[in-house]
Design a protein around this motif. Structure first.
Motif, PDB file in Angstrom:
ATOM      1  N   ARG A 194       0.842  -1.215   0.000  1.00 52.23           N
ATOM      2  CA  ARG A 194       0.000   0.000   0.000  1.00 52.23           C
ATOM      3  C   ARG A 194       0.863   1.245   0.000  1.00 52.23           C
ATOM      4  O   ARG A 194       0.577   2.228  -0.680  1.00 52.23           O
ATOM      5  N   ARG A 197       2.180   1.770  -3.554  1.00 53.91           N
ATOM      6  CA  ARG A 197       1.143   2.282  -4.448  1.00 53.91           C
ATOM      7  C   ARG A 197       0.887   3.769  -4.173  1.00 53.91           C
ATOM      8  O   ARG A 197       0.668   4.560  -5.092  1.00 53.91           O
ATOM      9  N   GLU A 204       2.651  10.628  -9.520  1.00 55.30           N
ATOM     10  CA  GLU A 204       1.785  11.004 -10.638  1.00 55.30           C
ATOM     11  C   GLU A 204       1.109  12.349 -10.402  1.00 55.30           C
ATOM     12  O   GLU A 204       0.964  13.144 -11.317  1.00 55.30           O
ATOM     13  N   ASN A 205       0.666  12.583  -9.182  1.00 57.74           N
ATOM     14  CA  ASN A 205      -0.039  13.837  -8.916  1.00 57.74           C
ATOM     15  C   ASN A 205      -0.010  14.111  -7.410  1.00 57.74           C
ATOM     16  O   ASN A 205      -0.909  13.705  -6.675  1.00 57.74           O
ATOM     17  N   ARG A 208      -2.982  16.181  -5.892  1.00 61.61           N
ATOM     18  CA  ARG A 208      -4.239  15.440  -5.772  1.00 61.61           C
ATOM     19  C   ARG A 208      -4.169  14.457  -4.596  1.00 61.61           C
ATOM     20  O   ARG A 208      -5.122  14.305  -3.850  1.00 61.61           O
ATOM     21  N   LEU A 212      -6.571  14.307  -1.232  1.00 64.84           N
ATOM     22  CA  LEU A 212      -7.356  13.132  -0.840  1.00 64.84           C
ATOM     23  C   LEU A 212      -7.077  12.735   0.609  1.00 64.84           C
ATOM     24  O   LEU A 212      -7.731  11.855   1.145  1.00 64.84           O
ATOM     25  N   GLY A 213      -6.069  13.346   1.224  1.00 65.30           N
ATOM     26  CA  GLY A 213      -5.817  13.080   2.640  1.00 65.30           C
ATOM     27  C   GLY A 213      -4.458  12.478   2.959  1.00 65.30           C
ATOM     28  O   GLY A 213      -4.214  12.077   4.087  1.00 65.30           O
ATOM     29  N   TYR A 214      -3.576  12.380   1.948  1.00 65.52           N
ATOM     30  CA  TYR A 214      -2.250  11.812   2.215  1.00 65.52           C
ATOM     31  C   TYR A 214      -1.267  12.914   2.624  1.00 65.52           C
ATOM     32  O   TYR A 214      -1.194  13.948   1.948  1.00 65.52           O
TER      33      TYR A 214
ATOM     34  N   VAL B  83     -13.507  17.848  -5.527  1.00 67.49           N
ATOM     35  CA  VAL B  83     -13.431  17.302  -6.888  1.00 67.49           C
ATOM     36  C   VAL B  83     -13.099  18.473  -7.797  1.00 67.49           C
ATOM     37  O   VAL B  83     -13.939  19.335  -8.050  1.00 67.49           O
ATOM     38  N   SER B  84     -11.860  18.484  -8.253  1.00 68.99           N
ATOM     39  CA  SER B  84     -11.389  19.676  -8.968  1.00 68.99           C
ATOM     40  C   SER B  84     -11.783  19.636 -10.438  1.00 68.99           C
ATOM     41  O   SER B  84     -12.184  18.593 -10.965  1.00 68.99           O
ATOM     42  N   GLN B  88      -8.489  15.178 -12.456  1.00 63.87           N
ATOM     43  CA  GLN B  88      -7.218  14.716 -11.909  1.00 63.87           C
ATOM     44  C   GLN B  88      -7.266  13.277 -11.411  1.00 63.87           C
ATOM     45  O   GLN B  88      -6.905  12.981 -10.264  1.00 63.87           O
ATOM     46  N   PHE B  90      -5.793   9.552 -11.297  1.00 65.46           N
ATOM     47  CA  PHE B  90      -4.439   9.009 -11.453  1.00 65.46           C
ATOM     48  C   PHE B  90      -4.449   8.130 -12.705  1.00 65.46           C
ATOM     49  O   PHE B  90      -5.090   7.076 -12.720  1.00 65.46           O
ATOM     50  N   PRO B  91      -3.745   8.543 -13.760  1.00 57.62           N
ATOM     51  CA  PRO B  91      -3.901   7.857 -15.051  1.00 57.62           C
ATOM     52  C   PRO B  91      -3.400   6.418 -15.054  1.00 57.62           C
ATOM     53  O   PRO B  91      -3.936   5.588 -15.779  1.00 57.62           O
ATOM     54  N   ALA B  92      -2.367   6.120 -14.262  1.00 58.75           N
ATOM     55  CA  ALA B  92      -1.788   4.766 -14.315  1.00 58.75           C
ATOM     56  C   ALA B  92      -2.532   3.786 -13.412  1.00 58.75           C
ATOM     57  O   ALA B  92      -2.352   2.584 -13.535  1.00 58.75           O
ATOM     58  N   LEU B  93      -3.339   4.298 -12.477  1.00 55.58           N
ATOM     59  CA  LEU B  93      -4.091   3.411 -11.593  1.00 55.58           C
ATOM     60  C   LEU B  93      -5.435   3.080 -12.238  1.00 55.58           C
ATOM     61  O   LEU B  93      -6.009   3.900 -12.949  1.00 55.58           O
ATOM     62  N   GLU B  97      -8.525   1.052  -8.272  1.00 54.80           N
ATOM     63  CA  GLU B  97      -7.373   1.485  -7.467  1.00 54.80           C
ATOM     64  C   GLU B  97      -7.480   2.960  -7.089  1.00 54.80           C
ATOM     65  O   GLU B  97      -7.100   3.361  -5.986  1.00 54.80           O
ATOM     66  N   GLU B 100      -9.805   2.939  -4.141  1.00 54.97           N
ATOM     67  CA  GLU B 100      -9.174   2.329  -2.955  1.00 54.97           C
ATOM     68  C   GLU B 100      -8.143   3.271  -2.352  1.00 54.97           C
ATOM     69  O   GLU B 100      -7.991   3.357  -1.132  1.00 54.97           O
ATOM     70  N   TYR B 101      -7.441   3.962  -3.231  1.00 53.22           N
ATOM     71  CA  TYR B 101      -6.409   4.902  -2.785  1.00 53.22           C
ATOM     72  C   TYR B 101      -7.019   5.985  -1.890  1.00 53.22           C
ATOM     73  O   TYR B 101      -6.476   6.333  -0.843  1.00 53.22           O
ATOM     74  N   ALA B 102      -8.179   6.486  -2.312  1.00 52.16           N
ATOM     75  CA  ALA B 102      -8.851   7.536  -1.533  1.00 52.16           C
ATOM     76  C   ALA B 102      -9.408   6.970  -0.224  1.00 52.16           C
ATOM     77  O   ALA B 102      -9.340   7.623   0.827  1.00 52.16           O
ATOM     78  N   ARG B 104      -8.249   4.493   1.544  1.00 56.57           N
ATOM     79  CA  ARG B 104      -7.152   4.267   2.491  1.00 56.57           C
ATOM     80  C   ARG B 104      -6.683   5.574   3.120  1.00 56.57           C
ATOM     81  O   ARG B 104      -6.379   5.630   4.305  1.00 56.57           O
ATOM     82  N   ALA B 105      -6.636   6.615   2.319  1.00 56.62           N
ATOM     83  CA  ALA B 105      -6.187   7.910   2.842  1.00 56.62           C
ATOM     84  C   ALA B 105      -7.084   8.366   3.983  1.00 56.62           C
ATOM     85  O   ALA B 105      -6.636   8.969   4.954  1.00 56.62           O
ATOM     86  N   ARG B 146     -14.578   8.619  -6.148  1.00 59.46           N
ATOM     87  CA  ARG B 146     -13.319   8.581  -5.398  1.00 59.46           C
ATOM     88  C   ARG B 146     -13.361   9.530  -4.217  1.00 59.46           C
ATOM     89  O   ARG B 146     -12.941   9.198  -3.115  1.00 59.46           O
ATOM     90  N   CYS B 147     -13.911  10.713  -4.455  1.00 56.68           N
ATOM     91  CA  CYS B 147     -14.029  11.688  -3.373  1.00 56.68           C
ATOM     92  C   CYS B 147     -14.941  11.132  -2.269  1.00 56.68           C
ATOM     93  O   CYS B 147     -14.646  11.250  -1.080  1.00 56.68           O
TER      94      CYS B 147
END
Lengths: 353, 224
Positions: A194, A197, A204-205, A208, A212-214, B83-84, B88, B90-93, B97, B100-102, B104-105, B146-147
């Motif tokens: 994790r 990732r 990448e960004n 952003r 999102l909270g990171y 949400v901008s 934006q 993530f193009p590679a995810l 994903e 899930e990324y959001a 987890r954050a 995602r948001c």
């Protein structure tokens, strides 16, 4: 795991087998020593591949951690009974220094080219500092820093509990190659977590990811510290392959690592390792082409410059990604041809041309 | 007490001031719209509220805490979603994903991703596709989902209809209204599309040259 991943691991396993079994079986001492040097440099390349290729942090001074670990290992090894303990201290020192430097850079919101300038400056400061440490006043316990000459008496690693039985060059080679593969596996696994990732998404960004909270600073610090520790492993092994000297911090060393990563392929782990081995072998080969007393046919540095220029102009993605893309195109073409052939066979005989 | 209270807010880019004396409130479950022409400071307002750019003056009180000096990730963790414009993604995810990324954050369980897939059925066929290859409309829905994976209590939504087809626009309106009913979600919406604003917003403010007007009826605040 995809077929491509499985094939990748298979190739890496085969390379490990070749390096750890076939090379020692038929290799000469020079090959072993050169192999140790290449493997320790390859670990340094791997550390930059991790932080630049995957986290987008361009450290132009990655050799700072490489050299620092080498020197800490030499000083600790000469002062302590145990060289394995000295190695652990050295890697921890490199990681700690990376964490400290990273803290000031990432919390100071320094990025992009400024980060490259700062890391390079730190490495060159260490280079200048170590260069002027000749003389008895620059002795730490039993370890003279040696200024420009470095520390030729750098102790060789010995098994725990047997300080008087240092490893032979062949054993150092095996250790260096094993460490290279271990570092490769650590990098791959780290990026599959994790944490990994999240680091890729930050590359990448970053803005952003933060929205999102990171806390992106923490992630960047984590990966930069891991990169410092891996470079430190390379430094310790280099110190065991040759001996420590200020050149470990030099501009040339820092520049070479970047060339290996670019030529091998940024954004991959195996590419920079391949780039390092190929270019080091080329450099060694060119350096040994003697055309008279103290005169080489071609200056290896000049050739390195030409290779880098050609690579940047012709193979922008580097050797490995270009080879993979080419292989992918060949497979796609073969599948298409097979598909057309099968379709043709399914047609009734009278409809075939 | 309002969910969000902004007073005397000023923000901009470097030495260039864009927002001046901005004041607004958003109540729980309310959808507040901000209309305005291009370049009036609508997106800058959302950037300043999310922390993407710093406020040079004023206060942003969210759920009783002044977050004006906090970095973006802290505001996001408090439940301020953003949400901008341009999504934006993530193009590679992959789409999954990205969500899930959001999640987890924000420390949310990954089951929330499945919840979002249920709420946005259009996501189902694209879950394993890379974010970068999705259409504008798909990206917009993914950005919204995602948001929401971070379980925000207020979403800052910047021109969600930009460059997307009318069917997706209608789907977004329906989903947002449903989310408001089921989750009590609040939205601060910035738009140029008057119809979209009319379908969603409870209240509309008009922004001109970095200042907000008093509350206005949609017809008077329209772009005409």
């Amino acid at each position: 795991m995809t077929l491509r991943d499985a094939l990748g691991w298979l190739l890496v396993g085969a390379a490990a087998l070749y390096a750890l079994v076939a090379v020692p079986a038929g290799g000469e001492l020079t090959t072993m020593i050169n192999g140790s040097i290449y493997a320790s440099y390859a670990i340094l390349a791997l550390s930059l591949a991790l932080i630049w290729g995957y986290a987008g942090i361009l450290s132009f001074g990655q050799a700072a951690f490489f050299g620092l670990a080498g020197y800490v290992y030499a000083v600790a090894g000469l002062n302590l009974e145990s060289t394995p303990l000295a190695a652990v201290i050295a890697v921890a020192a490199a990681a700690g220094f990376a964490a400290l430097l990273g803290y000031f850079m990432f919390w100071g919101r320094i990025s992009d080219v400024y980060l490259g300038v700062i890391t390079l400056t730190v490495s060159l400061i260490l280079y200048r500092f170590i260069n002027q440490t000749a003389g008895e006043e620059w002795t730490i316990g039993a370890a003279p820093l040696g200024g420009f000459n470095g520390i030729p008496s750098t102790p060789i690693l010995a098994p725990p509990g047997h300080p008087d039985e240092p490893f032979l060059p062949e054993q150092i080679y095996m250790l260096a190659v094993a460490a290279l593969f271990a570092c490769y596996v650590i990098c791959k696994l780290a990026m599959a977590t994790r944490f990994g990732r999240a680091v890729i998404a930050i590359r990448e960004n970053e803005g952003r990811a933060e929205l999102l909270g990171y806390d992106t600073r923490l992630y960047k610090l984590g990966i930069f510290t891991l990169g410092g520790a891996i470079a430190g492993v390379g430094g310790v092994l280099f110190a065991n392959s040759v001996f420590v000297s200020p050149n470990m911090f030099s501009l040339q060393t820092n520049g070479q690592v970047i060339i290996w990563v670019i030529v091998g392929g940024l954004g991959t782990f195996a590419g920079p390792v391949i780039g390092c081995f190929l270019l080091m072998a080329l450099s060694t080969g060119l350096g040994s082409l003697d055309a008279g007393p103290s005169f080489a046919v071609l200056d290896p540095n000049l050739v390195m410059g030409v290779v880098l220029t050609l690579c940047v102009l012709g193979l922008r993605q580097g050797l490995l990604p270009t080879a993979l893309a080419f292989g992918g195109r060949l497979v796609a073409k073969a599948r298409a041809t097979r598909g057309r052939g099968a379709a043709e066979l399914r047609r009734p005989a009278e409809e075939r041309p | 007490m309002s969910l969000l209270t902004v007073s005397d807010l000023a923000a901009g880019y470097g030495q260039i001031g864009i927002l001046r004396d901005v004041a607004l409130t958003v109540d729980k479950g309310e959808i507040l719209g901000v209309l305005g022409h291009n370049g009036m400071g609508k997106s800058t307002l959302l950037k300043a509220l999310s922390g993407a750019i710093p406020a040079t003056r004023g206060s942003i009180v969210f759920e009783g805490v002044d977050v004006a000096g906090e970095p973006p990730f802290r505001r996001a963790r408090r439940g301020l979603g953003y949400v901008s414009q341009g999504r934006q993604i993530f193009p590679a995810l992959t789409a999954r994903e990205n969500m899930e990324y959001a999640a987890r954050a924000a420390g949310q369980p990954l089951e929330i991703v499945d919840d979002m897939i249920e709420r946005f059925p259009r996501l189902t066929p694209i879950l394993d596709r890379a974010g970068g290859v999705l259409s504008g409309g798909e990206q917009q829905i993914l950005a919204l989902a995602r948001c929401l994976c971070g379980r925000p209590s207020l979403i800052l939504l910047d021109e969600p209809t930009e460059g997307i087809q009318p069917s997706i626009r209608d789907e977004i309106v329906e989903t947002l209204l449903r989310l408001r009913r089921s989750l009590g979600l609040s939205i601060l919406l910035v738009e140029q599309n008057v119809k979209f604003m009319g379908d969603l917003a409870d209240r509309v403010l008009h922004m001109e040259k970095g200042r907000l007007s008093a509350d206005a009826a949609l017809e008077t605040a329209s772009m005409a």
